[in-house]
Write a protein that holds these residues in place. Structure first.
Motif, PDB file in Angstrom:
ATOM      1  N   TYR A  44      -5.414  -5.631   5.133  1.00  0.00           N
ATOM      2  CA  TYR A  44      -5.702  -4.694   4.050  1.00  0.00           C
ATOM      3  C   TYR A  44      -4.407  -4.085   3.532  1.00  0.00           C
ATOM      4  CZ  TYR A  44     -10.213  -5.266   6.242  1.00  0.00           C
ATOM      5  OH  TYR A  44     -11.356  -5.810   6.776  1.00  0.00           O
ATOM      6  N   SER A  45      -4.310  -4.021   2.203  1.00  0.00           N
ATOM      7  CA  SER A  45      -3.105  -3.482   1.596  1.00  0.00           C
ATOM      8  C   SER A  45      -3.326  -3.271   0.107  1.00  0.00           C
ATOM      9  CB  SER A  45      -1.932  -4.444   1.817  1.00  0.00           C
ATOM     10  OG  SER A  45      -0.717  -3.827   1.442  1.00  0.00           O
ATOM     11  N   PHE A  46      -2.240  -3.000  -0.582  1.00  0.00           N
ATOM     12  CA  PHE A  46      -2.212  -2.980  -2.037  1.00  0.00           C
ATOM     13  C   PHE A  46      -1.212  -4.028  -2.482  1.00  0.00           C
ATOM     14  CE2 PHE A  46      -4.810   0.600  -1.789  1.00  0.00           C
ATOM     15  CZ  PHE A  46      -5.293   0.880  -3.058  1.00  0.00           C
ATOM     16  N   GLY A  47      -1.654  -4.884  -3.368  1.00  0.00           N
ATOM     17  CA  GLY A  47      -0.806  -5.970  -3.837  1.00  0.00           C
ATOM     18  C   GLY A  47      -1.477  -6.702  -4.971  1.00  0.00           C
ATOM     19  N   GLU A  61      -7.751  -7.527   0.121  1.00  0.00           N
ATOM     20  CA  GLU A  61      -7.956  -8.105   1.449  1.00  0.00           C
ATOM     21  C   GLU A  61      -7.152  -9.387   1.463  1.00  0.00           C
ATOM     22  OE1 GLU A  61     -12.063  -8.585   2.497  1.00  0.00           O
ATOM     23  OE2 GLU A  61     -12.502  -6.481   2.152  1.00  0.00           O
ATOM     24  N   GLU A  62      -6.203  -9.462   2.367  1.00  0.00           N
ATOM     25  CA  GLU A  62      -5.304 -10.605   2.437  1.00  0.00           C
ATOM     26  C   GLU A  62      -5.620 -11.459   3.664  1.00  0.00           C
ATOM     27  OE1 GLU A  62      -1.301  -8.489   0.699  1.00  0.00           O
ATOM     28  OE2 GLU A  62      -1.858  -8.053   2.763  1.00  0.00           O
ATOM     29  N   ASN A  63      -5.164 -12.692   3.616  1.00  0.00           N
ATOM     30  CA  ASN A  63      -5.247 -13.621   4.735  1.00  0.00           C
ATOM     31  C   ASN A  63      -3.835 -14.156   4.923  1.00  0.00           C
ATOM     32  OD1 ASN A  63      -5.402 -16.152   6.177  1.00  0.00           O
ATOM     33  ND2 ASN A  63      -7.581 -16.224   5.728  1.00  0.00           N
ATOM     34  N   LEU A  64      -3.320 -14.134   6.136  1.00  0.00           N
ATOM     35  CA  LEU A  64      -1.933 -14.511   6.402  1.00  0.00           C
ATOM     36  C   LEU A  64      -1.612 -15.949   5.991  1.00  0.00           C
ATOM     37  CD1 LEU A  64       0.635 -13.206   7.497  1.00  0.00           C
ATOM     38  CD2 LEU A  64       0.022 -14.038   9.759  1.00  0.00           C
ATOM     39  N   HIS A  65      -2.629 -16.790   5.837  1.00  0.00           N
ATOM     40  CA  HIS A  65      -2.376 -18.190   5.482  1.00  0.00           C
ATOM     41  C   HIS A  65      -2.987 -18.592   4.150  1.00  0.00           C
ATOM     42  CE1 HIS A  65      -0.402 -18.959   9.251  1.00  0.00           C
ATOM     43  NE2 HIS A  65      -1.396 -18.345   9.867  1.00  0.00           N
ATOM     44  N   GLU A  66      -3.357 -17.615   3.333  1.00  0.00           N
ATOM     45  CA  GLU A  66      -3.959 -17.896   2.018  1.00  0.00           C
ATOM     46  C   GLU A  66      -3.277 -17.036   0.954  1.00  0.00           C
ATOM     47  OE1 GLU A  66      -6.216 -20.259   1.507  1.00  0.00           O
ATOM     48  OE2 GLU A  66      -6.344 -20.709   3.639  1.00  0.00           O
ATOM     49  N   LYS A 103     -13.140  -0.729  -4.226  1.00  0.00           N
ATOM     50  CA  LYS A 103     -11.848  -1.373  -4.475  1.00  0.00           C
ATOM     51  C   LYS A 103     -11.550  -1.605  -5.951  1.00  0.00           C
ATOM     52  CE  LYS A 103     -13.462  -6.021  -3.379  1.00  0.00           C
ATOM     53  NZ  LYS A 103     -13.274  -7.118  -2.424  1.00  0.00           N
ATOM     54  N   ASN A 104     -12.561  -1.772  -6.770  1.00  0.00           N
ATOM     55  CA  ASN A 104     -12.340  -2.008  -8.200  1.00  0.00           C
ATOM     56  C   ASN A 104     -11.824  -0.767  -8.929  1.00  0.00           C
ATOM     57  OD1 ASN A 104     -13.148  -4.681  -7.954  1.00  0.00           O
ATOM     58  ND2 ASN A 104     -15.288  -4.167  -8.358  1.00  0.00           N
ATOM     59  N   LYS A 105     -11.900   0.384  -8.292  1.00  0.00           N
ATOM     60  CA  LYS A 105     -11.428   1.626  -8.913  1.00  0.00           C
ATOM     61  C   LYS A 105      -9.953   1.910  -8.611  1.00  0.00           C
ATOM     62  CE  LYS A 105     -15.924   3.865  -8.974  1.00  0.00           C
ATOM     63  NZ  LYS A 105     -16.708   5.030  -8.540  1.00  0.00           N
ATOM     64  N   TYR A 106      -9.354   1.125  -7.726  1.00  0.00           N
ATOM     65  CA  TYR A 106      -7.974   1.362  -7.314  1.00  0.00           C
ATOM     66  C   TYR A 106      -7.013   0.432  -8.050  1.00  0.00           C
ATOM     67  CZ  TYR A 106      -9.777   4.228  -3.534  1.00  0.00           C
ATOM     68  OH  TYR A 106     -10.411   5.207  -2.811  1.00  0.00           O
ATOM     69  N   ARG A 107      -5.794   0.936  -8.272  1.00  0.00           N
ATOM     70  CA  ARG A 107      -4.757   0.176  -8.956  1.00  0.00           C
ATOM     71  C   ARG A 107      -3.453   0.260  -8.164  1.00  0.00           C
ATOM     72  NH1 ARG A 107      -8.527  -1.738 -10.691  1.00  0.00           N
ATOM     73  NH2 ARG A 107      -9.471  -1.438 -12.704  1.00  0.00           N
ATOM     74  N   TYR A 108      -2.583  -0.672  -8.463  1.00  0.00           N
ATOM     75  CA  TYR A 108      -1.262  -0.684  -7.825  1.00  0.00           C
ATOM     76  C   TYR A 108      -0.380   0.385  -8.462  1.00  0.00           C
ATOM     77  CZ  TYR A 108       2.767  -2.455  -5.376  1.00  0.00           C
ATOM     78  OH  TYR A 108       3.846  -2.566  -4.542  1.00  0.00           O
ATOM     79  N   ASN A 109       0.328   1.125  -7.639  1.00  0.00           N
ATOM     80  CA  ASN A 109       1.154   2.242  -8.090  1.00  0.00           C
ATOM     81  C   ASN A 109       2.596   1.784  -8.354  1.00  0.00           C
ATOM     82  OD1 ASN A 109       2.145   4.760  -8.680  1.00  0.00           O
ATOM     83  ND2 ASN A 109       1.832   5.626  -6.644  1.00  0.00           N
TER      84      ASN A 109
END
Length: 185
Positions: A44-47, A61-66, A103-109
């Motif tokens: 989990y992160s922002f990106g 939501e990230e996957n280390l190999h995707e 999650k759709n309400k959040y943006r990258y800062n």
């Protein structure tokens, strides 16, 4: 009693933003993520919301190999295992769930990311950069303490977390959980 752990994943992907942060700050690992298990299939992160679009960012939501890690094959990472209590783990899960549900309400800062370099905290409702999100979630879960506000915390600041153990550093494409063929430091 089984010990509980979370995982902090710091990465260098080779994206233009990663390269720019490294150039300006000399920070090798510009990106930070939280994983609740060592499969690293859900971090989990922002990106980047879409690995092919560097301008659309938010809670991910990230996957280390995707995703971005698969797109940028020379990505590197540093992974810490952090021992936590059951209460801390539950609190962190609740923090992450709060972001996931909306999650759709959040943006990258992007703005905050550049102001952190000037040591000027910019708090914008529902806007986060990766280390701001990770540090805030950890602080609210009583896993990490800092004199800085999350708006000023860089990935390197998170290296000072207590109860950590390094489990891997190197190329992401060499780290395989399922095959058990990963390198451990």
């Amino acid at each position: 009693m089984n010990d509980k752990y979370i995982y902090l994943v710091f990465s260098k992907t080779g994206t233009w933003l990663s390269k720019m942060i490294n150039l300006i700050t000399s920070i090798k690992y510009a990106h930070s993520s939280i994983s609740l298990d060592n499969s690293f299939k859900k971090m989990y992160s922002f990106g980047r919301i879409n690995p092919n679009n560097p301008f659309l960012g938010g809670f991910v939501e990230e996957n280390l190999h995707e995703g971005v890690y698969k797109k940028f094959t020379h990505s590197e990472c540093l992974i810490y295992k952090v021992k936590v209590t059951e209460e801390q783990l539950e609190s962190l899960k609740n923090e992450i769930d709060t972001f996931s549900k909306e999650k759709n309400k959040y943006r990258y800062n992007f703005l905050g990311l550049f102001f952190v370099l000037l040591n000027l905290p910019i708090k914008r409702k529902r806007y986060y950069f990766c280390s701001q999100f990770v540090s805030e979630a950890l602080i609210k879960s009583n896993i990490y303490k800092s004199d800085k506000t999350p708006e000023l915390i860089k990935t390197t600041d998170l290296f000072s977390i207590n109860n950590k153990e390094i489990i891997y550093e190197g190329p992401i494409n060499k780290y395989y959980v399922n095959d058990k063929s990963y390198s451990v430091i």
